[in-house]
Design an enzyme around this catalytic site. Structure first.
Site: not given
Ligand code: ADE
Ligand code: ZN
Length: 349
Positions: A14, A275, A196
């Site tokens: 991920h 990220d 999330e």
């Molecule tokens: N796009 C990039 N990072 C993300 C995340 N943590 N949640 C949703 N979309 C994303």
């Molecule tokens: Zn993500």
């Protein structure tokens, strides 16, 4: 190649490729194209304050990568760093919508990334695949188009999955089911960001409407014990990104993060970076975070094993990766108890 590691081999399921661009590389690209990124970068770090401003910064950075070569470089740079940290496998979330916004045709975007992946494979031995994602807040039609792109046979050996990222608070999950049906019918692995920002109800509805193999995050399923039981029973794998969750303020610290509760409930869990530079993390740092809350070497190895078992790869590749994992794990002494759970002989503290 020198691999720095005090942990077992790593695998990443991920990570958003645009979100993996280090500020120095993004700044170089911004300068090349005359883009002002100063509102989004300070002291060599990205600047954002909440989920919406994070997405805005992400889009601004993505807009600085414009050609096939730019993406080849981004893919190679990210995978090389990951391999140097001890990773043997990675899946990259790639977004045809972000490519189009940069003026790049999605086909050329995939070609560029494929070149970067191949270069890293040759120089560092890291294997990688791509998961095309639709962006939820762009709406159901845009996500359906992304699924059609992913389902086209042109890039089938390297694009092996389909998913959805973006703002989970946008739209009704049921509206996105046709996109996932297209991807499923094409034989792609399915993952979807859920649980999330939104709670267990969202996760429940996602499981019913989308029938994914894996969930991106899914951490908020931990608020509902019976849902956790269903996820464990169904063998759905959670792509957990602890550093991302902490940076976005979902949990104040690892002591309150549900990673341990998920594992104890029998849920299949992997560790991921999401990220990395946006959240001041790396895949290796995620394994270190897990170690800090008591996951020993054998349990860390189990996270990697689960990732490879859940990877969107053909069976011959999976076997090769599992063999490599076990060989390297024996080398670093982590192979004693490679099951995904709190190993009795490996529990710390
Ligand atoms: N796009 C990039 N990072 C993300 C995340 N943590 N949640 C949703 N979309 C994303
Ligand atoms: Zn993500």
């Amino acid at each position: 190649m020198t691999v720095r590691s005090s942990h077992p081999p790593l695998a990443e399921l991920h990570c958003h490729i645009e979100g993996a661009a280090e500020p120095a590389l993004a700044s170089e690209m911004a300068e090349r194209y005359g883009v002002d990124l100063s509102g989004y970068i300070s002291d060599n770090g990205y600047v954002w304050s909440d989920f919406s401003s994070f997405l805005e910064a992400y889009d601004a950075v993505a807009a600085c990568f414009r050609t096939e070569d730019d993406y080849a470089r981004l893919g190679e740079t990210y995978l090389t760093a990951l391999a140097n940290d001890g990773a043997i496998y990675a899946e990259l979330f790639v977004s045809p919508d972000h490519a189009r916004s940069s003026g790049l045709a999605p086909g050329a975007y995939i070609e560029g990334l494929s070149r970067g992946i191949e270069r890293a494979r040759v120089t560092c031995g890291i294997e990688a695949r791509m998961i095309v994602v639709g962006v939820r807040h762009l709406g159901a039609e845009a996500v359906r188009e992304a699924a059609c792109f992913a389902a086209s046979p042109r890039h089938r050996t390297i694009v092996t999955g389909f998913g959805m990222a973006g703002d989970e608070r946008f739209g009704a999950i049921e509206d996105y089911a046709p996109a996932f049906d297209i991807a499923r019918d094409a034989g792609l692995g399915l993952t979807v960001h859920s649980g999330e920002l939104c709670g267990p109800d969202q996760v429940r509805r996602t499981l019913t409407a989308i029938r994914p193999d894996r969930l991106g995050h899914g951490v908020r399923a931990s608020e509902d014990r019976s849902l956790l039981g269903e996820i464990a029973e169904a063998g759905i794998v959670l792509e957990i990104c602890p550093g991302s969750n902490l940076a976005l303020g979902l949990y104040p610290d690892m002591a309150r993060h549900p990673l341990k509760a998920l594992v104890e409930a029998g849920v299949k869990v992997t560790l991921n970076s999401d990220d990395p530079p946006f959240f001041h993390t790396s895949l290796a740092a995620e394994y270190e975070r897990a170690a800090e809350i008591g996951f020993g070497q054998a349990e860390q190895l189990a996270f990697t094993r689960t990732a490879i078992e859940a990877a969107f790869v053909d069976e011959a590749t999976r076997k090769r990766l599992l063999d490599r994992l076990m060989l390297q794990a024996i080398g670093c002494g982590a192979a004693a108890n490679p099951t995904n759970g709190l190993g009795a002989d490996d529990r710390q503290g």
